[in-house]
Write an enzyme that holds these catalytic residues in place. Structure first.
Site, short mmCIF file in Angstrom:
data_model
loop_
_atom_site.label_atom_id
_atom_site.label_comp_id
_atom_site.label_asym_id
_atom_site.label_seq_id
_atom_site.Cartn_x
_atom_site.Cartn_y
_atom_site.Cartn_z
N ASP A 135 -23.50 1.62 43.44
CA ASP A 135 -24.02 2.36 42.28
C ASP A 135 -25.41 2.94 42.54
O ASP A 135 -26.05 3.44 41.62
CB ASP A 135 -24.04 1.44 41.05
CG ASP A 135 -23.71 2.17 39.75
OD1 ASP A 135 -23.30 3.35 39.82
OD2 ASP A 135 -23.86 1.56 38.69
N SER A 164 -41.49 -5.40 34.05
CA SER A 164 -40.90 -4.82 35.27
C SER A 164 -39.68 -3.99 34.96
O SER A 164 -39.37 -3.04 35.68
CB SER A 164 -40.47 -5.93 36.23
OG SER A 164 -41.55 -6.44 36.95
N GLN A 166 -17.87 2.69 33.08
CA GLN A 166 -19.31 2.65 33.32
C GLN A 166 -20.03 2.17 32.06
O GLN A 166 -19.80 2.69 30.97
CB GLN A 166 -19.80 4.05 33.71
CG GLN A 166 -21.31 4.13 33.91
CD GLN A 166 -21.73 5.48 34.47
OE1 GLN A 166 -22.00 5.62 35.64
NE2 GLN A 166 -21.77 6.49 33.63
N ASP A 184 -41.68 -1.99 45.65
CA ASP A 184 -41.13 -3.25 45.16
C ASP A 184 -40.65 -4.13 46.33
O ASP A 184 -41.24 -4.10 47.39
CB ASP A 184 -39.97 -2.92 44.20
CG ASP A 184 -39.82 -3.92 43.06
OD1 ASP A 184 -39.52 -5.10 43.35
OD2 ASP A 184 -40.00 -3.53 41.89
N HIS A 206 -35.23 -8.05 42.72
CA HIS A 206 -36.11 -7.37 41.76
C HIS A 206 -36.10 -5.85 41.95
O HIS A 206 -35.88 -5.09 41.01
CB HIS A 206 -37.52 -7.94 41.90
CG HIS A 206 -38.49 -7.53 40.85
ND1 HIS A 206 -39.27 -6.39 40.95
CD2 HIS A 206 -38.85 -8.12 39.69
CE1 HIS A 206 -40.06 -6.31 39.89
NE2 HIS A 206 -39.82 -7.35 39.10
N LEU A 237 -26.11 5.49 39.57
CA LEU A 237 -25.33 6.72 39.62
C LEU A 237 -24.42 6.90 38.41
O LEU A 237 -23.92 5.94 37.84
CB LEU A 237 -24.50 6.74 40.91
CG LEU A 237 -25.30 6.67 42.21
CD1 LEU A 237 -24.37 6.49 43.41
CD2 LEU A 237 -26.18 7.91 42.39
#
Length: 274
Positions: A41, A220, A2, A32, A63, A74
């Site tokens: 994930d 963003s 990870q 969004d 996005h 996660l």
């Protein structure tokens, strides 16, 4: 293995996660382009779409999925790690696959979040002008106890003019600017008196549709670091009000310089969650 994106330790989210607080029982809405809920994930628990013919749990743009991962990817030995991996993640689609939308759709999304008792909403979106309905929606959300976070904008300093977009410019919204891994302001990051705090927004690595990952730049990308930080604070102190969470984030931020360009500075969620 990870990957831990650089933004996680930069805002000291790793320190709060190590204390055992990862956003559990905090409801976060990503307003969004939707979220690719099939991504391994991410775990999307609900949502709503205000884009006709598109469901909330798909993302034809990318996005929203990227923003969602920064908040909530996660903690599962693969992919990337989000700021608050155990939050309850909601996809509120108000932008189409091209990334554009209407203020009326955004207002509907904010109202849905308010009606459904969400705790934090992230709006990595904005425009050069506001609307009465938009202001009323964010004001009502904040008054109802929601921490309202938005991207300040990617219009740069434009000869030191105020370039903060809406809804970030409204008083009830935390306006978030972008810094890089060296804590320098990104040249594109909007400036102005309403700028509240900074967070990582350059080369931010996160989830992307079709079960992939990518790096993106923008305020963003900075905004969801702050939304995630708010969720970490609320998972440790569930009874705090939205204004208390907001005050903790701004008052403990690391000063980086002139507030017109940096707001109160880089968020430090370890200090904010003391």
């Amino acid at each position: 293995a990870q990957t831990v994106p650089y933004g996680i330790p930069l805002i000291k989210a790793d320190k709060v996660q190590a204390q055992g607080y990862k956003g559990a029982n905090v409801k976060v809405g990503i307003i969004d382009t939707g979220i690719a809920a099939s991504h391994t994930d991410l775990k999307v628990v609900g949502g709503a779409s205000f884009v006709s013919g598109e469901s909330y749990n798909t993302d034809g743009n990318g996005h929203g999925t990227h923003v969602a991962g920064t908040v909530a990817a996660l903690d599962n030995t693969t992919g990337v790690l989000g700021v608050a991996p155990n939050v309850s993640l909601y996809a509120i689609k108000v932008l189409n696959s091209s990334g554009s939308g209407t203020y009326s759709a955004i207002v509907s999304g904010i109202e849905w979040a308010t009606q459904n008792g969400l705790d934090v909403i992230n709006m990595s979106l904005g425009g050069p002008s506001g609307s009465t309905a938009l202001k009323q929606a964010v004001d009502k959300a904040y008054a109802s106890g929601i921490v309202v976070v938005a991207a300040a904008g990617n219009s740069g300093s434009s000869g030191s003019q105020n370039t903060i977009g809406y809804p970030a410019k409204y008083d009830s919204v935390i306006a978030v600017g972008a810094v890089d891994s060296n804590k320098n302001r990104a040249s594109f990051s909007s400036v102005g008196a309403e700028l509240e705090v900074m967070a990582p927004g350059v080369s931010v690595y996160s989830t992307y549709p079709s079960n992939t990952y990518t790096s993106l730049n923008g305020t963003s990308m900075a905004s969801p670091h702050v939304a995630g930080a708010a969720a970490l604070i609320l998972s440790k102190y569930p009874t705090l009000s939205a204004s208390q969470v907001r005050n903790r984030l701004s008052s403990t931020a690391t000063n980086l310089g002139d507030s017109f360009y940096y707001g109160k500075g880089l968020i430090n969620v370890e200090a904010a969650a003391q």
